[in-house]
Scaffold this motif. Structure first.
Motif, PDB file in Angstrom:
ATOM      1  N   GLY A   1     -49.596  -0.715  46.556  1.00  0.00           N
ATOM      2  CA  GLY A   1     -49.202  -0.684  47.966  1.00  0.00           C
ATOM      3  C   GLY A   1     -49.298  -2.045  48.624  1.00  0.00           C
ATOM      4  O   GLY A   1     -49.799  -3.014  48.054  1.00  0.00           O
TER       5      GLY A   1
ATOM      6  N   TRP B   1     -51.749  -2.357  54.693  1.00  0.00           N
ATOM      7  CA  TRP B   1     -52.326  -1.045  54.951  1.00  0.00           C
ATOM      8  C   TRP B   1     -53.735  -0.891  54.381  1.00  0.00           C
ATOM      9  O   TRP B   1     -54.318   0.183  54.467  1.00  0.00           O
TER      10      TRP B   1
ATOM     11  N   LYS C   1     -51.422   5.188  51.461  1.00  0.00           N
ATOM     12  CA  LYS C   1     -50.314   5.365  52.389  1.00  0.00           C
ATOM     13  C   LYS C   1     -48.971   5.103  51.727  1.00  0.00           C
ATOM     14  O   LYS C   1     -48.163   6.019  51.546  1.00  0.00           O
ATOM     15  N   ASP C   2     -48.704   3.848  51.352  1.00  0.00           N
ATOM     16  CA  ASP C   2     -47.399   3.541  50.767  1.00  0.00           C
ATOM     17  C   ASP C   2     -47.432   3.531  49.237  1.00  0.00           C
ATOM     18  O   ASP C   2     -46.416   3.273  48.597  1.00  0.00           O
TER      19      ASP C   2
ATOM     20  N   PRO D   1     -48.238   6.581  47.569  1.00  0.00           N
ATOM     21  CA  PRO D   1     -48.647   7.917  48.011  1.00  0.00           C
ATOM     22  C   PRO D   1     -49.342   8.729  46.929  1.00  0.00           C
ATOM     23  O   PRO D   1     -48.717   9.208  45.974  1.00  0.00           O
TER      24      PRO D   1
ATOM     25  N   ARG E   1     -44.507   8.490  51.914  1.00  0.00           N
ATOM     26  CA  ARG E   1     -45.680   7.867  52.511  1.00  0.00           C
ATOM     27  C   ARG E   1     -46.588   8.955  53.078  1.00  0.00           C
ATOM     28  O   ARG E   1     -46.134   9.889  53.731  1.00  0.00           O
TER      29      ARG E   1
ATOM     30  N   TYR F   1     -50.135   9.873  55.455  1.00  0.00           N
ATOM     31  CA  TYR F   1     -50.801   9.286  56.625  1.00  0.00           C
ATOM     32  C   TYR F   1     -52.144   9.946  56.911  1.00  0.00           C
ATOM     33  O   TYR F   1     -53.185   9.339  56.775  1.00  0.00           O
TER      34      TYR F   1
END
Length: 419
Positions: free
Chosen positions: A220, A224, A243-244, A246, A269, A271
């Motif tokens: 990622g 983040w 997050k990115d 996942p 993604r 959260y």
């Protein structure tokens, strides 16, 4: 050490087993979530009280801790009155950039700064430290923060890597001890400049390292901070989302082994993350309109609901219902586990709601980062039965908090010793 999980995806229908119903208890100010020991998952647990959880119910106050990110402070608000009862600097200047707040079963808070540190603030003066030996505890008691190094209820600070994100207290309950009594530990995570994820378990008393795990070659983005949000289960294991990149990650309390479970196909993604009473993580797919649950026993993903909008933070109550902050389609979504339906709730002055939490009396709190006029930011207290706004708290500075800011999420999965 990192291992790969064997997660698969299943889809739920509308015939999920229903939870208990909302009711009231005498002597409380609002709706409570009543559960028997069996319903709460406490049956057979030597540390369980008769109704499960209950740690926060023994505290004489109920607070929500909301980070004023650009100001470098955290606000402490009484959830019954809505009054600001404290404001604390989280670093030497506003560049500390606080975000995650996590509350233990004594009411103390840990605040994670994206600048790269975590602090602990004691909620009661008998746990604060008289730094200047004048016999008086100097601490904020209103909406004004004292200078960094002055407030004597900020009891320790631990440096981390810049961009740190995920943090969560565990219960401290220890089934191996004679009376189940233990000391809470704090889980934190950060990504270093070489794209290695670090997960630490810190001693709640002084922040000393109790355990450390690494996960190299993070895919990622650096911005983040690696693992983005976290929660614990009743075994005191740490669960966090990427997050990115996942995926869901579980760090074992004893071995510090990290296990990865990739997100379901089509999820770009993640959260939000929150834990239900049985230790199953719920997660929001930020841009894919999907509310997910991971069954920790079968290691399978479940698609619970489609929710319109950009999905941010969430909280899970004792019934297994999820309360999700939504952007774009601005407001709050209430997912009912019993029948799979979703209610859409309109918030006053809605702009960018980010975080959701539940207080000790069962009320739902939503933190809207940009609501209102300058200084931006509102925190709304909602009745979970009819969705009326009990009151709205102002006086923040574009607050960004989406973790367990009341401690109720931890309380849901914890069984402290009686008395």
């Amino acid at each position: 050490m990192t291992t790969e999980g064997s997660a698969t995806l299943t889809t739920t229908g509308n015939d999920d087993e229903a939870g208990d119903t909302l009711g009231t208890e005498s002597g409380t100010t609002g709706p409570k979530l009543d559960m028997s020991a069996e319903e709460s998952g406490a049956e057979g647990n030597p540390c369980a009280e008769t109704t499960g959880g209950g740690g926060l119910a023994e505290i004489a106050f109920s607070n929500i801790w909301i980070a004023n990110s650009p100001e470098g402070t955290v606000s402490r608000v009484d959830t019954v009155t809505g009054e600001h009862v404290g404001r604390y600097a989280t670093g030497p200047n506003n560049a500390s950039d606080p975000s995650r707040t996590t509350v233990n079963l004594q009411g103390d808070v840990a605040v994670l700064n994206r600048q790269g540190s975590v602090i602990k603030i004691a909620a009661e003066e008998d746990r604060c430290v008289d730094l200047n030996d004048d016999g008086i505890i100097q601490t904020s008691t209103n909406d004004t923060a004292l200078g960094w190094g002055v407030d004597e209820c900020i009891v320790w600070e631990v440096p981390l890597h810049p961009g740190a994100r995920a943090a969560a207290w565990d219960s401290g309950s220890d089934p191996e001890s004679e009376d189940c009594e233990g000391i809470p530990s704090l889980w934190v995570s950060a990504l270093d400049a070489q794209n290695t994820i670090h997960v630490w378990r810190l001693a709640g008393t002084d922040g000393a390292e109790e355990g450390h795990a690494t996960m190299p070659n993070w895919a990622g983005a650096q911005e983040w901070g690696g693992l983005y949000g976290g929660a614990v289960d009743k075994g005191r294991n740490f669960w966090a989302i990427g997050k990115d990149d996942p995926a869901l990650f579980r760090t074992d309390f004893d071995t510090m082994e990290i296990t990865r479970y990739d997100a379901p196909q089509g999820v770009g993604r993640l959260y939000g993350i929150a834990m239900d009473k049985d230790g199953n993580p719920y997660a929001t797919a930020e841009f894919d309109n999907r509310l997910l649950r991971f069954n920790a026993d079968s290691e399978t993903w479940e698609d619970l609901a489609t929710i319109q909008g950009t999905l941010r933070g969430l909280a899970v109550d004792g019934l297994g219902d999820a309360w999700v902050a939504t952007n774009g389609n601005c407001g709050l979504a209430h997912y009912h586990l019993a029948d799979g339906t979703v209610d859409t709730i309109t918030l006053p002055e809605c702009n960018i709601p980010v975080g959701v939490s539940i207080d000790v009396d069962g009320f739902v709190w939503v933190v809207d980062q940009w609501a209102g006029a300058p200084p931006f930011g509102r925190a709304h207290k909602l009745d979970p039965l009819d969705y009326t706004v009990e009151f709205t708290v102002m006086g923040f500075d574009t607050p960004y908090t989406y973790s367990d800011m009341t401690g109720a999420g931890l309380d849901l999965v914890s069984y402290p010793p009686v008395g």
